[in-house]
Design an enzyme around this catalytic site. Structure first.
Site, PDB file in Angstrom:
ATOM      1  N   ASP A   1       2.113   8.594   7.287  1.00 20.93           N
ATOM      2  CA  ASP A   1       2.982   7.625   6.614  1.00 20.93           C
ATOM      3  C   ASP A   1       2.993   7.949   5.112  1.00 20.93           C
ATOM      4  O   ASP A   1       3.903   8.631   4.627  1.00 20.93           O
ATOM      5  CB  ASP A   1       2.458   6.206   6.898  1.00 20.93           C
ATOM      6  CG  ASP A   1       3.114   5.127   6.034  1.00 20.93           C
ATOM      7  OD1 ASP A   1       4.152   5.397   5.424  1.00 20.93           O
ATOM      8  OD2 ASP A   1       2.575   4.003   5.972  1.00 20.93           O
TER       9      ASP A   1
ATOM     10  N   LYS B   1      10.263   5.180   7.085  1.00 19.14           N
ATOM     11  CA  LYS B   1      10.589   4.005   6.284  1.00 19.14           C
ATOM     12  C   LYS B   1      11.754   4.355   5.369  1.00 19.14           C
ATOM     13  O   LYS B   1      11.631   5.222   4.489  1.00 19.14           O
ATOM     14  CB  LYS B   1       9.387   3.606   5.428  1.00 19.14           C
ATOM     15  CG  LYS B   1       8.204   3.024   6.204  1.00 19.14           C
ATOM     16  CD  LYS B   1       6.995   2.908   5.292  1.00 19.14           C
ATOM     17  CE  LYS B   1       5.860   2.104   5.933  1.00 19.14           C
ATOM     18  NZ  LYS B   1       4.603   2.259   5.144  1.00 19.14           N
TER      19      LYS B   1
ATOM     20  N   HIS C   1      -3.450  -5.746   2.670  1.00 17.19           N
ATOM     21  CA  HIS C   1      -2.572  -6.802   3.179  1.00 17.19           C
ATOM     22  C   HIS C   1      -3.284  -8.131   3.451  1.00 17.19           C
ATOM     23  O   HIS C   1      -2.671  -9.078   3.924  1.00 17.19           O
ATOM     24  CB  HIS C   1      -1.899  -6.338   4.487  1.00 17.19           C
ATOM     25  CG  HIS C   1      -0.933  -5.210   4.272  1.00 17.19           C
ATOM     26  ND1 HIS C   1      -0.427  -4.467   5.298  1.00 17.19           N
ATOM     27  CD2 HIS C   1      -0.383  -4.706   3.141  1.00 17.19           C
ATOM     28  CE1 HIS C   1       0.394  -3.539   4.815  1.00 17.19           C
ATOM     29  NE2 HIS C   1       0.429  -3.663   3.514  1.00 17.19           N
TER      30      HIS C   1
ATOM     31  N   SER D   1       0.869  -1.182   0.000  1.00 20.60           N
ATOM     32  CA  SER D   1       0.000   0.000   0.000  1.00 20.60           C
ATOM     33  C   SER D   1       0.905   1.229   0.000  1.00 20.60           C
ATOM     34  O   SER D   1       0.934   2.032   0.924  1.00 20.60           O
ATOM     35  CB  SER D   1      -0.919   0.001   1.219  1.00 20.60           C
ATOM     36  OG  SER D   1      -0.173   0.137   2.406  1.00 20.60           O
TER      37      SER D   1
ATOM     38  N   GLU E   1       1.484  -9.205   6.964  1.00 18.95           N
ATOM     39  CA  GLU E   1       2.341  -8.824   8.086  1.00 18.95           C
ATOM     40  C   GLU E   1       2.182  -9.760   9.276  1.00 18.95           C
ATOM     41  O   GLU E   1       2.592  -9.455  10.395  1.00 18.95           O
ATOM     42  CB  GLU E   1       2.077  -7.368   8.485  1.00 18.95           C
ATOM     43  CG  GLU E   1       2.435  -6.411   7.345  1.00 18.95           C
ATOM     44  CD  GLU E   1       2.438  -4.944   7.745  1.00 18.95           C
ATOM     45  OE1 GLU E   1       1.982  -4.613   8.850  1.00 18.95           O
ATOM     46  OE2 GLU E   1       2.921  -4.135   6.936  1.00 18.95           O
TER      47      GLU E   1
ATOM     48  N   GLU F   1      -2.682   6.007  12.396  1.00 27.41           N
ATOM     49  CA  GLU F   1      -1.774   6.281  11.272  1.00 27.41           C
ATOM     50  C   GLU F   1      -2.579   6.398   9.978  1.00 27.41           C
ATOM     51  O   GLU F   1      -3.512   5.622   9.751  1.00 27.41           O
ATOM     52  CB  GLU F   1      -0.765   5.126  11.181  1.00 27.41           C
ATOM     53  CG  GLU F   1       0.202   5.222  10.012  1.00 27.41           C
ATOM     54  CD  GLU F   1       1.162   4.023   9.988  1.00 27.41           C
ATOM     55  OE1 GLU F   1       1.447   3.441  11.054  1.00 27.41           O
ATOM     56  OE2 GLU F   1       1.613   3.651   8.888  1.00 27.41           O
TER      57      GLU F   1
ATOM     58  N   GLU G   1      -4.494  -2.066   9.390  1.00 27.18           N
ATOM     59  CA  GLU G   1      -3.745  -2.661  10.503  1.00 27.18           C
ATOM     60  C   GLU G   1      -4.391  -2.366  11.853  1.00 27.18           C
ATOM     61  O   GLU G   1      -4.770  -1.230  12.126  1.00 27.18           O
ATOM     62  CB  GLU G   1      -2.303  -2.119  10.530  1.00 27.18           C
ATOM     63  CG  GLU G   1      -1.577  -2.385   9.232  1.00 27.18           C
ATOM     64  CD  GLU G   1      -0.198  -1.726   9.151  1.00 27.18           C
ATOM     65  OE1 GLU G   1       0.362  -1.359  10.195  1.00 27.18           O
ATOM     66  OE2 GLU G   1       0.311  -1.591   8.031  1.00 27.18           O
TER      67      GLU G   1
ATOM     68  N   LYS H   1       7.497  -0.379  14.395  1.00 23.93           N
ATOM     69  CA  LYS H   1       6.362  -1.125  13.862  1.00 23.93           C
ATOM     70  C   LYS H   1       6.928  -2.222  12.978  1.00 23.93           C
ATOM     71  O   LYS H   1       7.560  -1.932  11.969  1.00 23.93           O
ATOM     72  CB  LYS H   1       5.493  -0.154  13.050  1.00 23.93           C
ATOM     73  CG  LYS H   1       4.101  -0.664  12.767  1.00 23.93           C
ATOM     74  CD  LYS H   1       3.236   0.414  12.122  1.00 23.93           C
ATOM     75  CE  LYS H   1       3.293   0.285  10.613  1.00 23.93           C
ATOM     76  NZ  LYS H   1       2.123   0.864   9.910  1.00 23.93           N
TER      77      LYS H   1
ATOM     78  N   HIS I   1       8.882  -1.267   9.356  1.00 26.37           N
ATOM     79  CA  HIS I   1       9.136  -2.264   8.310  1.00 26.37           C
ATOM     80  C   HIS I   1       8.240  -1.966   7.108  1.00 26.37           C
ATOM     81  O   HIS I   1       7.499  -0.975   7.107  1.00 26.37           O
ATOM     82  CB  HIS I   1       8.810  -3.655   8.870  1.00 26.37           C
ATOM     83  CG  HIS I   1       7.333  -3.843   9.131  1.00 26.37           C
ATOM     84  ND1 HIS I   1       6.703  -5.058   9.158  1.00 26.37           N
ATOM     85  CD2 HIS I   1       6.340  -2.925   9.354  1.00 26.37           C
ATOM     86  CE1 HIS I   1       5.409  -4.895   9.382  1.00 26.37           C
ATOM     87  NE2 HIS I   1       5.169  -3.630   9.508  1.00 26.37           N
TER      88      HIS I   1
ATOM     89  N   ASP J   1      -3.759   1.557  11.716  1.00 23.82           N
ATOM     90  CA  ASP J   1      -3.242   2.205  10.512  1.00 23.82           C
ATOM     91  C   ASP J   1      -4.317   2.035   9.457  1.00 23.82           C
ATOM     92  O   ASP J   1      -4.532   0.932   8.958  1.00 23.82           O
ATOM     93  CB  ASP J   1      -1.921   1.569  10.057  1.00 23.82           C
ATOM     94  CG  ASP J   1      -1.410   2.186   8.744  1.00 23.82           C
ATOM     95  OD1 ASP J   1      -2.036   3.148   8.252  1.00 23.82           O
ATOM     96  OD2 ASP J   1      -0.382   1.700   8.230  1.00 23.82           O
TER      97      ASP J   1
END
Ligand code: PGA
Ligand code: ZN
Length: 424
Positions: free
Chosen positions: A308, A333, A153, A40, A203, A281, A162, A384, A361, A240
Site C-alpha cells: 500500500d 487508492k 487509527h 497513515s 474506520e 498488507e 487493521e 477494503k 477507501h 494491515d
C-alpha cells in the site's frame, strides 16, 4: 460536452475539510464526486493540497484546491467531451506540471476526474460500474472488513493498524456482508464480557486496549466461532500493519522490541502457523525493498502480500515492485495518485502480472461510493472499506448490495477464487 465545473469545501468522516466537485454537461447530465483523505499516508503519495492557514481548520482547509478547480481547471476543460476521460485527466496532469500534483493538488484534480466519469455515466443513463467495465463488469468483491483498529487509527495501543475479516465461503456479496456484520456484533459482545471498551477507531472497528496482535486475533477467531462461522473456511483473517508508522532507523519498533526485517518476517510466519491469515498488507516499511523481496520469497506462495504505502498506486513504484518480486498484490487508492486514468492503468498492470488488486477507501471518508463501482467495473475481486458500521464505510458495502441486485442472475461473487493460488 462539459459546460460547468464547480468545487466546494465539505467535511470528511473525521470532521476535516475535503473537496467535492460538480460537473455539468450540455445535455444536463450531472456528476458529483468527493475525495477521501488518509491518516497513515505513504511518503510517496501525490500531494493533498491543504491551505496551511492555521486560522481555519487548524491549517487543513482546502480553499486553494477549490480555487484551483474553479479558476484554473474549469476553464481548461469546459468544452471538452466527458467521454474523453484520458484526455481530460492528461490535460489536468499537464496543467499541474509537477510529478506529484503539488501545484493544483491531487485532491483538486481527482475530484474533477471522478465527477467527469460520473457525469458521462449519467449522460449514457447507465450505472457507473457498467460505464467503467461494460459487459465484463459482473464480479462482486470479497470485502476486507476492518473490525479491530490500532496504529494511527485508534488509541488501542496496538501497533498493527487493521485486523480484517475476509468472508469467502459465500455465494453472494450480500451473504458475505451479513456474515461480516454478525461477526462484528459478536466481537462487541465478547469485548463487553471481558470488560474491554467497545469504543471505535477511525474506520469503525473496535479499539480495545488488548495486550498484542495475538490477543486481538484470538478475540476475532472467538467472535467468528460464536457467530457460527468457521475460521479458515468461511472466513479468513488479514492484517494491515501499516508498518512504515513504526519503522525507524532501519528497525521495526514493534510490541516493545526492536526488530530487523528478518525478525519481522519471522513474527508473521509464526502468526500464520497459529491463525488462518490469508493476507498481510504493508507488513514491511515503504523503503525496505530488500525486506520486501525476502518477505515475498519466504511467504508469497502462502498468503496475499499487499503493498500500500510501498506502491501508493504509482505505476513507477509498482513496476519496480513487480520486477523485484517485492509483493504479489497491490492496494489501489485513487487519491494516492490523483486521476481515474492513472488508477486504471495500475489495475491493468497488476492484472497483466498476475497480481491481486484490492480497491480501498481511506481512513477519512465521505458518503461517495465511487470505489464500489470501480471494484466491480474493473473486476478486481476485493474491496477494503472498513467495518460494517459507520455510514461512510457501510455506504460502500450498501452500494455493492445494490449493484449485485441490479446484475441479478449475472452477478458472481469472487469468493475463495481470489485466494486459490495461496491454498494449494
Ligand atoms: P489511511 O489508512 O487511509 O489512514 O492511509 C488506510 C490504510 O493504510 O490502508
Ligand atoms: Zn494500508
Amino acid at each position: 460536452e462539459i459546460i460547468f465545473v464547480k468545487a466546494r469545501e465539505i467535511l470528511d468522516s473525521r470532521g476535516n475539510p475535503t473537496i467535492e466537485t460538480e460537473v455539468v454537461l450540455e445535455s444536463g447530465a450531472v456528476g458529483v464526486a468527493a475525495v477521501p483523505s488518509g491518516k497513515s499516508t505513504g511518503k510517496f503519495e501525490a500531494v493533498e493540497l491543504r491551505d496551511g492557514d492555521k486560522s481555519r481548520f487548524n491549517g487543513k482547509g482546502v480553499l486553494n484546491a477549490v480555487r484551483n478547480v474553479n479558476e484554473v481547471i474549469a476553464e481548461n476543460i469546459i468544452g471538452m467531451e466527458a467521454q474523453d476521460q484520458y484526455l481530460i485527466d492528461k490535460t489536468m496532469i499537464d496543467l499541474d506540471g509537477t510529478p506529484n500534483k503539488s501545484k493544483l493538488g491531487a485532491n483538486a484534480i481527482l475530484s474533477v476526474s471522478l465527477a467527469v466519469a460520473r457525469a458521462q455515466a449519467n449522460e449514457l443513463g447507465i450505472s457507473l460500474y457498467k460505464y467503467l467495465g461494460g459487459l465484463n463488469a459482473n464480479l462482486l468483491p470479497v470485502p476486507q472488513l476492518n473490525i479491530l483498529n490500532g496504529g494511527a487509527h485508534a488509541d488501542s495501543g496496538l501497533d498493527i493498524q487493521e485486523f480484517l475479516i475476509l468472508p469467502v465461503n459465500f455465494t453472494s456479496f450480500k451473504e458475505a456482508i451479513r456474515a461480516g456484520a454478525e461477526i462484528y456484533r459478536s466481537l462487541e459482545s465478547i469485548l463487553k464480557k471481558k470488560g474491554y471498551s467497545v469504543g471505535i477507531g477511525d474506520e469503525g472497528g473496535f479499539a480495545p486496549k488488548v495486550k498484542n496482535t495475538e490477543e486481538a486475533l484470538s478475540l476475532i477467531v472467538e467472535a467468528i466461532t460464536n457467530a457460527n462461522y468457521i475460521a479458515g473456511k468461511d472466513i479468513f483473517l488479514g492484517i494491515d500493519s501499516a508498518s512504515s508508522g513504526f519503522f525507524k532507523d532501519g528497525y521495526y519498533n514493534f510490541e516493545g522490541a526492536k526488530l530487523t526485517s528478518k525478525e519481522m518476517i519471522d513474527f508473521y510466519e509464526n502468526l500464520l502457523s497459529k491463525f488462518p491469515i490469508i493476507s498481510i498488507e504493508d507488513g514491511l516499511a515503504e523503503e525496505d525493498w530488500d525486506g520486501w523481496i525476502e518477505f515475498t520469497k519466504r511467504l508469497g506462495d502462502k498468503i496475499q502480500i499487499i503493498g500500500d504505502d510501498l506502491y501508493v498506486t504509482n505505476i513507477e513504484r509498482f513496476s519496480k515492485g513487480v520486477e523485484l518480486k517485492a509483493t504479489n498484490s497491490i492496494l489501489i487508492k485513487l487519491n494516492q495518485i490523483g486521476t481515474l486514468s492513472e488508477t486504471l492503468k495500475v489495475i491493468q498492470f497488476a492484472r497483466f502480472n498476475g497480481f491481486n488488486a484490492i480497491v480501498s477507501h481511506r481512513s477519512g471518508e465521505t458518503a461517495d461510493a465511487f470505489i464500489s463501482h470501480l471494484v466491480v467495473g474493473m473486476t478486481t475481486g476485493q474491496i477494503k472499506s472498513g467495518a460494517p458500521a459507520r455510514m461512510e464505510r457501510v455506504e460502500k458495502y450498501n452500494e455493492l448490495i445494490r449493484i449485485e441486485e441490479e446484475l441479478g442472475e449475472n452477478a458472481r461473487f469472487a469468493g475463495i477464487n481470489v485466494f486459490k493460488k495461496f491454498l494449494k
